[in-house]
Design an enzyme around this catalytic site. Structure first.
Site, short mmCIF file in Angstrom:
data_model
loop_
_atom_site.label_atom_id
_atom_site.label_comp_id
_atom_site.label_asym_id
_atom_site.label_seq_id
_atom_site.Cartn_x
_atom_site.Cartn_y
_atom_site.Cartn_z
N CYS A 1 -1.88 0.76 9.07
CA CYS A 1 -1.20 1.50 8.02
C CYS A 1 -0.54 2.70 8.69
CB CYS A 1 -2.22 1.92 6.97
SG CYS A 1 -1.52 2.77 5.56
N HIS B 1 0.00 11.17 16.26
CA HIS B 1 -0.66 10.47 15.16
C HIS B 1 0.32 9.49 14.53
CE1 HIS B 1 -3.10 9.82 11.57
NE2 HIS B 1 -2.02 10.08 10.85
N ASP C 1 -9.92 -2.90 8.79
CA ASP C 1 -10.36 -4.28 9.04
C ASP C 1 -10.88 -4.91 7.75
OD1 ASP C 1 -10.13 -4.41 11.93
OD2 ASP C 1 -11.82 -3.03 12.00
N HIS D 1 -3.58 4.84 10.48
CA HIS D 1 -4.95 4.33 10.60
C HIS D 1 -4.92 2.81 10.60
CE1 HIS D 1 -5.71 8.43 9.24
NE2 HIS D 1 -6.85 8.32 9.88
N ARG E 1 -5.07 -4.21 9.16
CA ARG E 1 -3.87 -3.59 8.61
C ARG E 1 -3.68 -2.25 9.30
NH1 ARG E 1 -3.13 0.09 4.29
NH2 ARG E 1 -5.31 -0.23 3.75
N CYS F 1 0.82 -1.22 0.00
CA CYS F 1 0.00 0.00 0.00
C CYS F 1 0.85 1.27 0.00
CB CYS F 1 -0.96 0.01 1.20
SG CYS F 1 -0.13 0.25 2.79
#
Length: 166
Positions: free
Chosen positions: A150, A131, A137, A134, A148, A94
């Site tokens: 990310c 932060h 699911d 994210h 995942r 990704c």
């Protein structure tokens, strides 16, 4: 499926780490890190500040760790809390580092994120509230949690297993 149109229905549940038992002792209670905005700006690079403190996102395929296979522990770049290990890292292709679970329950916290017209679950460092990225699911990666995480490379600092004792 695009990571930008995934709709997470519930907050993720962290799976236990698969690190050897000697390395996964009970989570250490860390004192929350509280700094002023000026202190964060002084300590972080402009890009680190944009991502960690302003919930920015680095461009895909540009971060330091998106394609790294080095064994070790990934720490929060802002406060040094251990967050993820290479045992839970996987190739999602990704453009960002992907993990199927955090190192231990309580190392990250989750916020329902409805910014930018999306419905997502934001992942933050539980110690300094920075932060990280994210979590998504049900994307079918075949990981033990079907999740995942990310995570932005700039949010992390890898301590290679070979360097851990130094």
């Amino acid at each position: 499926m695009s990571i930008f149109n995934n709709r997470s229905k519930s907050m993720p549940v962290a799976a236990p780490s698969t690190e050897p038992a000697a390395e996964t002792a009970a989570p250490v209670e860390k004192t929350p890190v509280e700094k002023t905005d000026a202190q964060w700006r002084q300590e972080l690079t402009p890009e680190e500040y944009r991502v960690l403190r302003q919930a920015g996102t680095e461009r895909p395929y540009t971060g330091e760790y998106w394609d790294t296979h080095t064994r070790g522990v990934y720490k929060c770049r802002a406060c040094g809390t251990e967050l993820f290990t290479s045992n839970e890292k996987f190739d999602s292709h990704c453009g960002w580092p992907s993990f199927w679970a955090p190192l231990a329950e309580g190392t990250v916290r989750y916020i329902h994120d409805r910014t930018m017209g999306m419905d997502r679950v934001e992942v933050r460092c539980a110690t300094c509230d920075s932060h990280l990225g994210h979590v998504f699911d049900g994307e079918g990666y075949g990981t033990p949690t079907d999740q995942r995480y990310c995570i932005n490379s700039v949010s992390l600092k890898l301590v290679a297993a070979d360097d851990a004792g130094q």
